[in-house]
Scaffold this active site. Structure first.
Site, PDB file in Angstrom:
ATOM      1  N   SER A 108       0.791  -1.234   0.000  1.00 37.78           N
ATOM      2  CA  SER A 108       0.000   0.000   0.000  1.00 37.78           C
ATOM      3  C   SER A 108       0.822   1.282   0.000  1.00 37.78           C
ATOM      4  O   SER A 108       0.247   2.370  -0.130  1.00 37.78           O
ATOM      5  CB  SER A 108      -0.953   0.007   1.197  1.00 37.78           C
ATOM      6  OG  SER A 108      -2.036  -0.857   0.958  1.00 37.78           O
ATOM      7  N   LYS A 159       0.182   3.718  -2.792  1.00 40.12           N
ATOM      8  CA  LYS A 159      -0.863   4.740  -2.756  1.00 40.12           C
ATOM      9  C   LYS A 159      -0.287   6.149  -2.670  1.00 40.12           C
ATOM     10  O   LYS A 159      -0.958   7.117  -3.035  1.00 40.12           O
ATOM     11  CB  LYS A 159      -1.807   4.486  -1.572  1.00 40.12           C
ATOM     12  CG  LYS A 159      -2.652   3.231  -1.687  1.00 40.12           C
ATOM     13  CD  LYS A 159      -3.586   3.098  -0.497  1.00 40.12           C
ATOM     14  CE  LYS A 159      -4.536   1.910  -0.640  1.00 40.12           C
ATOM     15  NZ  LYS A 159      -3.868   0.617  -0.437  1.00 40.12           N
ATOM     16  N   ASP A 165      -8.637 -13.319  -2.106  1.00 41.56           N
ATOM     17  CA  ASP A 165      -9.068 -12.027  -1.571  1.00 41.56           C
ATOM     18  C   ASP A 165     -10.413 -11.587  -2.146  1.00 41.56           C
ATOM     19  O   ASP A 165     -10.962 -10.568  -1.707  1.00 41.56           O
ATOM     20  CB  ASP A 165      -8.037 -10.937  -1.900  1.00 41.56           C
ATOM     21  CG  ASP A 165      -6.778 -11.034  -1.065  1.00 41.56           C
ATOM     22  OD1 ASP A 165      -6.812 -11.705  -0.018  1.00 41.56           O
ATOM     23  OD2 ASP A 165      -5.758 -10.449  -1.468  1.00 41.56           O
ATOM     24  N   SER A 190      -6.021   3.399   4.251  1.00 45.99           N
ATOM     25  CA  SER A 190      -5.486   2.593   3.156  1.00 45.99           C
ATOM     26  C   SER A 190      -6.600   1.965   2.322  1.00 45.99           C
ATOM     27  O   SER A 190      -6.673   0.741   2.149  1.00 45.99           O
ATOM     28  CB  SER A 190      -4.549   1.502   3.697  1.00 45.99           C
ATOM     29  OG  SER A 190      -3.654   1.069   2.698  1.00 45.99           O
ATOM     30  N   ASN A 231      -8.334   0.680  -0.700  1.00 47.92           N
ATOM     31  CA  ASN A 231      -7.921   0.180  -2.013  1.00 47.92           C
ATOM     32  C   ASN A 231      -8.856   0.617  -3.131  1.00 47.92           C
ATOM     33  O   ASN A 231      -8.409   1.041  -4.198  1.00 47.92           O
ATOM     34  CB  ASN A 231      -7.835  -1.343  -1.990  1.00 47.92           C
ATOM     35  CG  ASN A 231      -6.659  -1.848  -1.187  1.00 47.92           C
ATOM     36  OD1 ASN A 231      -5.728  -1.107  -0.899  1.00 47.92           O
ATOM     37  ND2 ASN A 231      -6.697  -3.112  -0.817  1.00 47.92           N
ATOM     38  N   THR A 233       1.784   3.049   5.463  1.00 44.57           N
ATOM     39  CA  THR A 233       2.164   1.666   5.715  1.00 44.57           C
ATOM     40  C   THR A 233       1.744   0.789   4.539  1.00 44.57           C
ATOM     41  O   THR A 233       0.939   1.184   3.703  1.00 44.57           O
ATOM     42  CB  THR A 233       1.485   1.145   6.986  1.00 44.57           C
ATOM     43  OG1 THR A 233       0.054   1.257   6.822  1.00 44.57           O
ATOM     44  CG2 THR A 233       1.897   1.953   8.199  1.00 44.57           C
ATOM     45  N   GLY A 234       2.289  -0.416   4.504  1.00 40.52           N
ATOM     46  CA  GLY A 234       1.890  -1.388   3.498  1.00 40.52           C
ATOM     47  C   GLY A 234       2.063  -2.786   4.049  1.00 40.52           C
ATOM     48  O   GLY A 234       3.053  -3.060   4.734  1.00 40.52           O
ATOM     49  N   SER A 235       1.101  -3.666   3.757  1.00 38.67           N
ATOM     50  CA  SER A 235       1.158  -5.029   4.295  1.00 38.67           C
ATOM     51  C   SER A 235       0.505  -6.022   3.338  1.00 38.67           C
ATOM     52  O   SER A 235      -0.614  -5.797   2.875  1.00 38.67           O
ATOM     53  CB  SER A 235       0.429  -5.117   5.644  1.00 38.67           C
ATOM     54  OG  SER A 235       0.939  -4.199   6.575  1.00 38.67           O
TER      55      SER A 235
END
Length: 482
Positions: free
Chosen positions: A75, A78, A168, A319, A321, A432-434
């Site tokens: 993420s 973004k 997902d 975050s 999407n 952040t990104g995960s």
């Protein structure tokens, strides 16, 4: 000979002393040993890390580790999508949703079709469609003799991003992308429904299930029962809008789950059709999906979103999407008259070139970072963070970033539980990104001496729990605060 040797030795010693002094005086020297130690943590064994720390004012590199290695950013991508959107669309950009009619209005009859035309607004909710229906009723129309046409042609019909994980699919963060949306909440989780499950007091009784927004599109298979443990599962059958509820929930307890919708335009169609009926407006013809509005149709009602400057706050803080994917296709629509991800990526590359940055170090296929095909280096992301500070929209963008340790959800965002009680509180503003095997932290840090830093850390292919990598990102932040 001995004299020459003594001269050489003294010269070498002087050279080494000057070299050591120069290294000690380098602004990043105080970080190097401690950051090296963090990156030597066993949790990163076999993993790849790209870490770049730079002075935010001068752009000087203070610490680098594999700075040019292109990795999956999750993420953190973004940052690129939203920065480009503020440049391409503008901070004042608003999404429009319109109701139009063709054919003549004769008394209470519209002798033609009614069109609902969208441009991607991810903030539309059921109340907004009710307001549009009420506006139609105020024109005096009570019967539409033609069809109700849902015009989502501002975007293409590719509902999912490139190579999004199939497991997902039913999850809200992988919701399908449409130019006509409806969100179940103020977080603007467009393309999903909120499934509220409550356990009655009677053991063994069926669980009570409620879906918001209320609609006739989703069907339900409820096998959930009141039990002694929480084993509740909520999902959706592949390729359909059959909600699946199973497992148990203890008496009196309640849970909420967000589930993506199969073909979100059809959900909008159902909600809007019901809203029209509540206003006494009936449609005699069929409901048609994905067809363009007739050129001669006139606007009967319209709704505008909040400006993009406001929309990016929930997008970056939480975050989101789907909002990111909408922005990507909206950029493509504006720059190339093509609401596609590819056209949106081309618009982002154009933005980078205008800023003097090369897109050669970037591989981008979606707007949110959900695809594992995306690749970028920490150096390239740090370049973006540096040029962003020079833009007229920077203050808005910076304020939308999550803030470390701030418990307020729409301030701290995805960083609200991290680094609490440390010097990073209110001083780290970052994205952040995960994903499985992927973690990232990218943003700005104000050190104890007031120096402003740019920090980008991308980690891929680790095998430990993601929480351990987040802890290492926090350790990097704390080293830089010293």
């Amino acid at each position: 000979m001995g004299s020459a040797h003594r001269f050489y030795t003294r010269g070498l010693g002087l050279f080494l002393a000057l070299s050591l002094a120069a290294c000690a005086s380098h602004p990043g020297a105080r970080y190097a040993a401690n950051l090296d130690q963090v990156l030597a943590d066993p949790a990163l064994q076999g993993a790849t890390v790209s870490l770049t720390v730079r002075d935010a004012e001068s752009g000087a590199a203070l610490y680098q580790h594999n700075p040019d290695s292109r990795l999956i950013p999750a993420s953190s991508l973004k940052l690129l999508t939203t920065a480009a959107a503020l440049d391409v669309l503008g901070a004042d950009y608003r999404f429009a949703t319109e109701v139009l009619g063709d054919g003549a209005q004769q008394g209470e009859r519209l002798q033609g079709n009614l069109y609902l035309r969208g441009s991607g607004d991810p903030s539309m909710q059921a109340k907004d469609y009710r307001e549009l229906a009420a506006a139609v009723a105020r024109t005096g129309i009570r019967q539409v003799m033609g069809d109700l046409v849902l015009d989502d042609t501002a975007f293409d019909d590719q509902r999912l991003g490139v190579d999004w994980a199939s497991d997902d699919e039913s999850l809200y963060y992988a919701a399908q992308i449409s130019a006509l949306n409806i969100s179940p909440n103020d977080d603007f989780d467009a393309g999903s429904v909120l499934v509220s499950v409550t356990a009655p007091a009677m053991p063994g009784a069926p669980l009570a299930v409620r879906v918001s927004p209320e609609n006739r599109l989703m069907s339900l298979r409820n096998q959930g029962r009141v039990g002694t443990t929480d084993s509740l599962q909520v999902g959706r059958e592949h390729g359909s809008n059959l909600l699946l509820v199973s497992g148990a929930l203890p008496p009196g307890q309640a849970r909420r789950h967000w589930v993506s919708v199969w073909e979100p335009t059809r959900l909008v169609a159902d909600v809007f059709q019901q809203a029209l009926a509540e206003q006494g407006v009936t449609v005699q013809g069929q409901v048609r999906i994905g067809q363009p509005t007739a050129p001669a149709a006139r606007v009967l009602a319209s709704h505008s979103s909040m400006p993009l400057a406001g929309l990016i706050t929930p997008l970056l803080k939480l975050s989101n999407n789907n909002m990111s994917e909408v922005l990507l296709k909206a950029m493509g629509r504006k720059t190339a008259n093509a609401g596609t991800a590819a056209a949106g990526v081309a618009a982002i590359e154009g933005f980078l070139r205008r800023q003097g940055l090369s897109p050669q170090g970037l591989v981008q296929v979606d707007g949110s970072g959900l695809s594992r095909r995306n690749q970028i280096s920490s150096q390239s992301l740090s370049d973006l963070l540096l040029v962003a500070r020079k833009q007229p929209w920077f203050a808005t963008w910076y304020a939308a970033l999550p803030v470390a340790g701030d418990a307020q959800r729409m301030t701290g965002g995805t960083l609200r539980y991290r680094l609490q009680g440390t010097g990073a509180v209110d001083n780290l503003h970052a994205k952040t990104g995960s994903m499985q095997g992927v973690s990232s932290l990218s943003g700005y840090l104000r050190a104890a001496d007031g120096r402003r830093l740019v920090l980008v850390m991308l980690s891929n292919n680790y095998r430990v729990d993601g929480a351990r990598i987040k802890a290492l990102e926090d350790r990097v932040t704390q080293v830089l605060l010293q």
